[in-house]
Design a protein around this motif. Sequence first.
Motif, PDB file in Angstrom:
ATOM      1  N   PHE A   1       0.829  -1.063   0.237  1.00 39.03           N
ATOM      2  CA  PHE A   1      -0.312  -0.141   0.165  1.00 39.03           C
ATOM      3  C   PHE A   1       1.145   1.550   0.182  1.00 39.03           C
ATOM      4  CE2 PHE A   1      -2.892   3.487   2.139  1.00 39.03           C
ATOM      5  CZ  PHE A   1      -3.777   3.250   1.391  1.00 39.03           C
ATOM      6  N   ASN A   2       1.917   1.225   0.791  1.00 39.50           N
ATOM      7  CA  ASN A   2       2.893   2.785   0.865  1.00 39.50           C
ATOM      8  C   ASN A   2       2.917   3.119  -0.650  1.00 39.50           C
ATOM      9  OD1 ASN A   2       4.327   4.445   2.414  1.00 39.50           O
ATOM     10  ND2 ASN A   2       6.151   3.543   2.354  1.00 39.50           N
ATOM     11  N   LYS A   3       3.316   1.654  -1.533  1.00 37.02           N
ATOM     12  CA  LYS A   3       4.109   2.081  -3.180  1.00 37.02           C
ATOM     13  C   LYS A   3       3.356   2.761  -3.682  1.00 37.02           C
ATOM     14  CE  LYS A   3       7.355  -1.689  -2.248  1.00 37.02           C
ATOM     15  NZ  LYS A   3       7.814  -3.137  -3.185  1.00 37.02           N
ATOM     16  N   ILE A   4       1.973   2.087  -3.788  1.00 36.01           N
ATOM     17  CA  ILE A   4       0.869   2.853  -4.728  1.00 36.01           C
ATOM     18  C   ILE A   4      -0.196   3.909  -4.165  1.00 36.01           C
ATOM     19  CG2 ILE A   4      -0.137   0.401  -5.524  1.00 36.01           C
ATOM     20  CD1 ILE A   4      -1.970   0.054  -4.191  1.00 36.01           C
ATOM     21  N   ALA A   5       0.486   4.124  -2.741  1.00 33.71           N
ATOM     22  CA  ALA A   5      -0.603   4.948  -2.245  1.00 33.71           C
ATOM     23  C   ALA A   5      -0.248   6.933  -2.189  1.00 33.71           C
ATOM     24  CB  ALA A   5      -0.063   5.516  -0.327  1.00 33.71           C
ATOM     25  N   LYS A   6       0.849   7.115  -3.050  1.00 35.11           N
ATOM     26  CA  LYS A   6       1.278   8.617  -3.821  1.00 35.11           C
ATOM     27  C   LYS A   6       0.172   8.393  -5.122  1.00 35.11           C
ATOM     28  CE  LYS A   6       4.290  11.993  -5.284  1.00 35.11           C
ATOM     29  NZ  LYS A   6       5.602  12.042  -4.529  1.00 35.11           N
ATOM     30  N   GLN A   7       0.540   7.322  -5.672  1.00 29.42           N
ATOM     31  CA  GLN A   7      -0.639   7.699  -6.652  1.00 29.42           C
ATOM     32  C   GLN A   7      -1.607   7.033  -7.301  1.00 29.42           C
ATOM     33  OE1 GLN A   7       2.097   3.225  -8.449  1.00 29.42           O
ATOM     34  NE2 GLN A   7       1.566   3.496 -10.118  1.00 29.42           N
ATOM     35  N   ILE A   8      -1.972   6.999  -5.955  1.00 33.26           N
ATOM     36  CA  ILE A   8      -3.531   6.941  -5.776  1.00 33.26           C
ATOM     37  C   ILE A   8      -4.071   8.431  -5.135  1.00 33.26           C
ATOM     38  CG2 ILE A   8      -5.583   6.024  -4.104  1.00 33.26           C
ATOM     39  CD1 ILE A   8      -4.393   3.153  -4.423  1.00 33.26           C
ATOM     40  N   PHE A   9      -2.864   8.718  -4.773  1.00 35.53           N
ATOM     41  CA  PHE A   9      -3.545  10.178  -4.057  1.00 35.53           C
ATOM     42  C   PHE A   9      -3.693  10.946  -5.570  1.00 35.53           C
ATOM     43  CE2 PHE A   9      -1.761  14.773  -3.317  1.00 35.53           C
ATOM     44  CZ  PHE A   9      -2.542  15.093  -2.103  1.00 35.53           C
ATOM     45  N   MET A  10      -2.930  10.848  -6.240  1.00 38.28           N
ATOM     46  CA  MET A  10      -2.279  12.120  -7.756  1.00 38.28           C
ATOM     47  C   MET A  10      -3.704  11.767  -8.263  1.00 38.28           C
ATOM     48  SD  MET A  10       0.444  13.406  -7.521  1.00 38.28           S
ATOM     49  CE  MET A  10       0.478  14.324  -8.421  1.00 38.28           C
ATOM     50  N   GLN A  11      -4.853  10.297  -8.373  1.00 37.82           N
ATOM     51  CA  GLN A  11      -5.696  11.010  -9.071  1.00 37.82           C
ATOM     52  C   GLN A  11      -6.918  11.970  -8.844  1.00 37.82           C
ATOM     53  OE1 GLN A  11      -5.953   8.593 -11.527  1.00 37.82           O
ATOM     54  NE2 GLN A  11      -3.621   7.770 -10.105  1.00 37.82           N
ATOM     55  N   SER A  12      -7.008  12.628  -7.734  1.00 37.18           N
ATOM     56  CA  SER A  12      -7.310  13.255  -6.750  1.00 37.18           C
ATOM     57  C   SER A  12      -8.968  13.362  -6.946  1.00 37.18           C
ATOM     58  CB  SER A  12      -7.691  14.763  -7.937  1.00 37.18           C
ATOM     59  OG  SER A  12      -6.401  15.165  -8.415  1.00 37.18           O
ATOM     60  N   ILE A  13      -9.390  12.128  -6.406  1.00 38.12           N
ATOM     61  CA  ILE A  13     -10.472  11.513  -5.824  1.00 38.12           C
ATOM     62  C   ILE A  13     -10.415  11.418  -4.577  1.00 38.12           C
ATOM     63  CG2 ILE A  13     -11.731   9.263  -6.632  1.00 38.12           C
ATOM     64  CD1 ILE A  13     -10.795   9.600  -9.550  1.00 38.12           C
ATOM     65  N   PRO A  14     -11.957  11.194  -3.767  1.00 35.81           N
ATOM     66  CA  PRO A  14     -11.656  10.395  -2.750  1.00 35.81           C
ATOM     67  C   PRO A  14     -11.133   8.934  -2.198  1.00 35.81           C
ATOM     68  CG  PRO A  14     -13.244  12.456  -3.504  1.00 35.81           C
ATOM     69  CD  PRO A  14     -13.265  12.053  -4.368  1.00 35.81           C
ATOM     70  N   VAL A  15     -10.508   8.579  -1.313  1.00 34.25           N
ATOM     71  CA  VAL A  15     -10.336   7.579  -1.201  1.00 34.25           C
ATOM     72  C   VAL A  15     -10.933   7.198   0.028  1.00 34.25           C
ATOM     73  CG1 VAL A  15      -8.400   5.942  -0.435  1.00 34.25           C
ATOM     74  CG2 VAL A  15      -8.178   7.648  -2.622  1.00 34.25           C
ATOM     75  N   ILE A  16     -11.155   5.859   0.695  1.00 35.63           N
ATOM     76  CA  ILE A  16     -11.785   4.795   1.943  1.00 35.63           C
ATOM     77  C   ILE A  16     -11.146   3.953   1.781  1.00 35.63           C
ATOM     78  CG2 ILE A  16     -13.643   3.741   2.918  1.00 35.63           C
ATOM     79  CD1 ILE A  16     -15.778   5.389   0.975  1.00 35.63           C
ATOM     80  N   VAL A  17     -10.125   3.909   2.807  1.00 36.74           N
ATOM     81  CA  VAL A  17      -9.744   2.517   3.319  1.00 36.74           C
ATOM     82  C   VAL A  17      -9.727   2.486   4.813  1.00 36.74           C
ATOM     83  CG1 VAL A  17      -7.146   1.908   3.974  1.00 36.74           C
ATOM     84  CG2 VAL A  17      -7.290   3.599   2.337  1.00 36.74           C
ATOM     85  N   VAL A  18     -10.280   0.625   4.376  1.00 38.69           N
ATOM     86  CA  VAL A  18     -10.672   0.232   5.354  1.00 38.69           C
ATOM     87  C   VAL A  18     -10.111  -1.040   6.361  1.00 38.69           C
ATOM     88  CG1 VAL A  18     -12.916  -1.480   6.039  1.00 38.69           C
ATOM     89  CG2 VAL A  18     -13.000  -0.076   4.304  1.00 38.69           C
TER      90      VAL A  18
ATOM     91  N   ALA B   1     -14.744  -5.595   4.938  1.00 37.17           N
ATOM     92  CA  ALA B   1     -13.871  -4.471   4.949  1.00 37.17           C
ATOM     93  C   ALA B   1     -14.621  -3.971   3.197  1.00 37.17           C
ATOM     94  CB  ALA B   1     -13.023  -4.166   4.613  1.00 37.17           C
ATOM     95  N   VAL B   2     -14.845  -4.454   2.038  1.00 43.42           N
ATOM     96  CA  VAL B   2     -15.703  -3.793   0.917  1.00 43.42           C
ATOM     97  C   VAL B   2     -16.692  -2.944   1.853  1.00 43.42           C
ATOM     98  CG1 VAL B   2     -15.988  -3.791  -1.410  1.00 43.42           C
ATOM     99  CG2 VAL B   2     -13.650  -5.012  -0.551  1.00 43.42           C
ATOM    100  N   LYS B   3     -18.099  -3.854   1.703  1.00 43.56           N
ATOM    101  CA  LYS B   3     -18.969  -4.143   2.343  1.00 43.56           C
ATOM    102  C   LYS B   3     -19.008  -2.808   3.030  1.00 43.56           C
ATOM    103  CE  LYS B   3     -20.413  -8.697   3.015  1.00 43.56           C
ATOM    104  NZ  LYS B   3     -21.257  -9.393   3.163  1.00 43.56           N
ATOM    105  N   LYS B   4     -18.733  -2.842   4.234  1.00 38.93           N
ATOM    106  CA  LYS B   4     -18.386  -1.554   5.142  1.00 38.93           C
ATOM    107  C   LYS B   4     -18.350  -0.362   3.953  1.00 38.93           C
ATOM    108  CE  LYS B   4     -15.723   0.421   9.764  1.00 38.93           C
ATOM    109  NZ  LYS B   4     -16.636  -0.352  10.704  1.00 38.93           N
ATOM    110  N   ALA B   5     -16.576  -0.291   3.378  1.00 43.78           N
ATOM    111  CA  ALA B   5     -16.728   1.045   2.889  1.00 43.78           C
ATOM    112  C   ALA B   5     -17.978   1.404   2.096  1.00 43.78           C
ATOM    113  CB  ALA B   5     -15.194   1.128   1.724  1.00 43.78           C
TER     114      ALA B   5
END
Length: 216
Positions: free
Chosen positions: A17-34, A69-73
């Motif tokens: 997750f640490n390797k992809i977190a910045k890439q995901i952040f750069m999408q400029s879309i809200p993110v929910i992590v469970v 986890a996904v259903k909670k999100a």
Amino acid sequence: MFKPVIVIPFYNHLNGFNKIAKQIFMQSIPVIVVDDGSDKVEKNGVKKICDKYNFIFLENKINGGKGVAVKKAFRYAIKHNFTHALQVDADGQHNISDVKEFFLLAKKFPNAIINGCPLYDESVPKARFYGRKITNFWVEIETGFAKIPDSMCGFRVYPLANIKKVLPLLSCERMGFDTEILVKSYLLGASLYHKMTRVSYPLDGVSHFHTFRDNC
């Protein structure tokens, strides 16, 4: 209205997750992590990453499984008026550069599940590769031979208005969730749009997939 969100189930995948977190952040879309009951060190680590990138952080005190986890999100996303959720695994398998294209397809086909179909490289474990062929065969039987190239890839966009109706019908709490939600959505009349996407298995990746149990 089109209000997308990215949903990431997390269980002891801090390195990936640490390797992809910045890439995901750069999408400029809200993110929910469970966080699904991770070890203390992993939980603290993922929470720090979420704080750094302003991701929404939810947690289960004990490990319930990917489906839990996904259903909670999803329930959180529905409550906060998001319209479409893109599920992404935390272990680094998925091609984050495809996120924008998946959401463009979701905007074009707002009532369809945009289903990721994996293009594997040589890193794919043979047990996973052949095991999912068996699962996909039984999905064809269950759906009356619907054209579903892959039912197990955890990279897809869900229209939440439709998923809200399916959630009470779901029973799989672990890896079987990805297959069950797709099959039951289809049987309830959901349309599917299949999109090829590159999938790789990092050499230092951590998998919680149990070949026999989860394929069964």
